[in-house]
Design an enzyme around this catalytic site. Structure first.
Site, PDB file in Angstrom:
ATOM      1  N   ARG A   1       0.867  -1.175   0.000  1.00  0.00           N
ATOM      2  CA  ARG A   1       0.000   0.000   0.000  1.00  0.00           C
ATOM      3  C   ARG A   1       0.901   1.221   0.000  1.00  0.00           C
ATOM      4  NH1 ARG A   1       2.457   1.875   3.779  1.00  0.00           N
ATOM      5  NH2 ARG A   1       0.923   3.554   3.793  1.00  0.00           N
ATOM      6  N   GLY A   2       0.275   2.397  -0.072  1.00  0.00           N
ATOM      7  CA  GLY A   2       1.066   3.620  -0.246  1.00  0.00           C
ATOM      8  C   GLY A   2       1.162   3.904  -1.737  1.00  0.00           C
ATOM      9  N   ALA A   3       0.857   5.143  -2.126  1.00  0.00           N
ATOM     10  CA  ALA A   3       0.686   5.463  -3.547  1.00  0.00           C
ATOM     11  C   ALA A   3       1.882   5.059  -4.425  1.00  0.00           C
ATOM     12  CB  ALA A   3       0.364   6.949  -3.687  1.00  0.00           C
TER      13      ALA A   3
ATOM     14  N   ARG B   1      -7.397  -0.467  -6.870  1.00  0.00           N
ATOM     15  CA  ARG B   1      -7.733   0.580  -5.888  1.00  0.00           C
ATOM     16  C   ARG B   1      -7.922   1.890  -6.649  1.00  0.00           C
ATOM     17  NH1 ARG B   1      -4.254   1.130  -0.526  1.00  0.00           N
ATOM     18  NH2 ARG B   1      -6.161   2.096   0.249  1.00  0.00           N
TER      19      ARG B   1
ATOM     20  N   GLN C   1      -1.936   2.227   9.959  1.00  0.00           N
ATOM     21  CA  GLN C   1      -0.650   2.324   9.254  1.00  0.00           C
ATOM     22  C   GLN C   1       0.392   3.060  10.110  1.00  0.00           C
ATOM     23  OE1 GLN C   1      -3.633   2.947   7.877  1.00  0.00           O
ATOM     24  NE2 GLN C   1      -3.688   2.469   5.709  1.00  0.00           N
TER      25      GLN C   1
ATOM     26  N   ASP D   1      -1.909  10.765  -1.853  1.00  0.00           N
ATOM     27  CA  ASP D   1      -2.316   9.740  -2.820  1.00  0.00           C
ATOM     28  C   ASP D   1      -2.641  10.350  -4.171  1.00  0.00           C
ATOM     29  OD1 ASP D   1      -2.930   8.472  -0.045  1.00  0.00           O
ATOM     30  OD2 ASP D   1      -2.756   6.855  -1.507  1.00  0.00           O
TER      31      ASP D   1
ATOM     32  N   LYS E   1      -4.612   9.862   3.377  1.00  0.00           N
ATOM     33  CA  LYS E   1      -5.291   8.963   4.319  1.00  0.00           C
ATOM     34  C   LYS E   1      -6.322   9.688   5.177  1.00  0.00           C
ATOM     35  CE  LYS E   1      -5.092   5.499   4.500  1.00  0.00           C
ATOM     36  NZ  LYS E   1      -6.140   4.701   3.789  1.00  0.00           N
TER      37      LYS E   1
HETATM   38  O1  MRU Z   1      -4.488   3.122   2.280  1.00  0.00           O
HETATM   39  P1  MRU Z   1      -3.011   3.334   2.149  1.00  0.00           P
HETATM   40  O2  MRU Z   1      -2.220   2.759   3.267  1.00  0.00           O
HETATM   41  O3  MRU Z   1      -2.505   2.898   0.797  1.00  0.00           O
HETATM   42  O4  MRU Z   1      -2.839   4.903   2.225  1.00  0.00           O
HETATM   43  C1  MRU Z   1      -1.551   5.447   2.129  1.00  0.00           C
HETATM   44  C2  MRU Z   1      -1.504   6.914   2.320  1.00  0.00           C
HETATM   45  O5  MRU Z   1      -2.506   7.571   2.504  1.00  0.00           O
HETATM   46  C3  MRU Z   1      -0.160   7.556   2.185  1.00  0.00           C
HETATM   47  O6  MRU Z   1      -0.074   8.686   3.011  1.00  0.00           O
HETATM   48  C4  MRU Z   1       0.068   7.986   0.734  1.00  0.00           C
HETATM   49  O7  MRU Z   1      -0.146   6.903  -0.149  1.00  0.00           O
HETATM   50  C5  MRU Z   1       1.412   8.537   0.515  1.00  0.00           C
HETATM   51  S1  MRU Z   1       2.631   7.282   0.562  1.00  0.00           S
HETATM   52  C6  MRU Z   1       4.136   7.932   0.194  1.00  0.00           C
END
Ligand code: MRU
Length: 353
Positions: free
Chosen positions: A51-53, A93, A200, A241, A252
């Protein structure tokens, strides 16, 4: 194999397998999930193994590359099957634009191969995926350097969710800024909001900072206003994201609340992300699709349910922070203070979006 950028490794290529650190299991277990094509890579994204963009974008790029390799072995209906691979990954997603950015980039590479044989196409796509991987680490290192200058020695920095090495191919975005500031000799401590409901912050940010010996204190999300009011937070830094063309930030769920609090207390609110996270095709935050996840993630966690059976629950997984609340956007090409449509349209990448 691309060299890991930090002690924490999120994903790696081993032969024709993509290995993903299973982030559902952290910090209790360090386990790897193996993917060999588009369907299993998409499922890993959907299920939050990764996860994470930026990490999602890199995974999608490898998903296409590995699928092309698999398909090239039989060469039957290569084009239509590869097309289906793009569709399955695009459906994994909805909010992080890095997923669609990476798929667009892989499609452009595919288009450029013209009438090449499937094996040659697969080769080109694998090289492209490796480039997406390496460029993400490089972008995070560069934005980390730019952002580090914003943090004074001794800063106590609040972050939300995990925008660290675990959310990227390495180094991290928000935590990349922290890492770069620490590497520059600054004494930085991090306050990690736990980030209900998927935790997270508690599970991932706390784990990766501990692993590197960067001081971290965990709080529940509801404690940040109290700490700000007592003067115990000097800056907020989060990832993103998707950033709309006007500078509105999708991140998030809970980020917006922190940004409002920061403004109320005169604390700078920074957003760190690579240019790939800016979606010039979306005019403002209200047009960004917000993932709605299962309510069961709100009524309980990890097999424990605390809410009464059958209670209605909502789980929007992201929120929008208006650009007006963002003190600065930190990217690999520099810091954009008080981001707005004019400033973002001048950034590189707009023309190719
Ligand atoms: O649902 P997630 O864990 O994928 O959400 C991640 C976030 O909101 C992060 O802050 C975002 O992707 C930036 S990651 C460098």
């Amino acid at each position: 194999m691309t060299e890991a950028a930090t002690a924490v490794e999120t994903l790696r290529l081993a032969g024709d397998t993509l290995e993903l650190l299973d982030q559902r299991r952290l910090p209790l277990a360090v386990e790897w999930v193996r993917c060999n094509g588009a369907a299993d890579s998409a499922e890993a994204i959907r299920a939050m193994v990764v996860r994470g963009a930026p990490a999602i974008g890199v995974t999608a790029a490898y998903g296409i590359a590995l699928e092309a390799q698999r398909l090239a072995a039989s060469a039957e209906e290569f084009g239509s099957r590869l097309e289906a691979a793009f569709a399955v990954l695009a459906a994994s997603r909805p909010t992080a634009v890095n997923l669609f950015w990476a798929l667009d980039r892989m499609r452009r590479v595919w288009n450029e191969t013209g009438a090449a044989a499937p094996a040659a196409v697969a080769e080109r796509l694998l090289a492209a995926a490796k480039a997406v991987h390496a460029e993400d680490v490089a972008a995070n290192r560069a934005l980390g350097e730019h952002g580090a200058a914003l943090l004074p020695d001794g800063a106590r920095v609040l972050t939300h969710c995990n925008a660290g090495a675990l959310a990227t191919a390495g180094h991290g975005t928000a935590l990349g800024v922290v890492r770069s500031a620490v590497a520059a000799g600054k004494r930085i401590s991090v306050i990690a909001g736990e980030t209900r409901p998927f935790l997270q912050g508690a599970r991932l940010t706390a784990w990766e900072l501990q692993a590197e010996g960067i001081p971290v204190t965990l709080i529940t999300d509801s404690m940040s206003g109290h700490l700000m009011a007592r003067g115990e937070i000097d800056a907020v830094i989060v990832g993103a994201d998707r950033v709309a063309a006007n500078g509105d930030v999708a991140n998030k769920i809970g980020t917006y609340m922190v940004a409002v609090l920061a403004r109320n207390h005169g604390i700078p609110f920074y957003v760190a992300c690579p240019l790939a996270t800016i979606d010039h095709a979306v005019a403002e935050g209200s047009a960004i699709p917000i993932e709605e996840r299962a309510p069961e993630e709100v009524t309980g966690f990890g097999g424990t349910q605390w809410a009464p059976a059958g209670v209605a629950a909502r789980h929007p997984a992201f929120d929008i922070t208006p650009a007006a609340l963002v003190t600065a956007l930190v990217t690999e090409v520099g810091v954009v203070t008080h981001p707005d449509a004019r400033k973002l349209s001048a950034l590189p990448g707009k023309a190719s979006s």
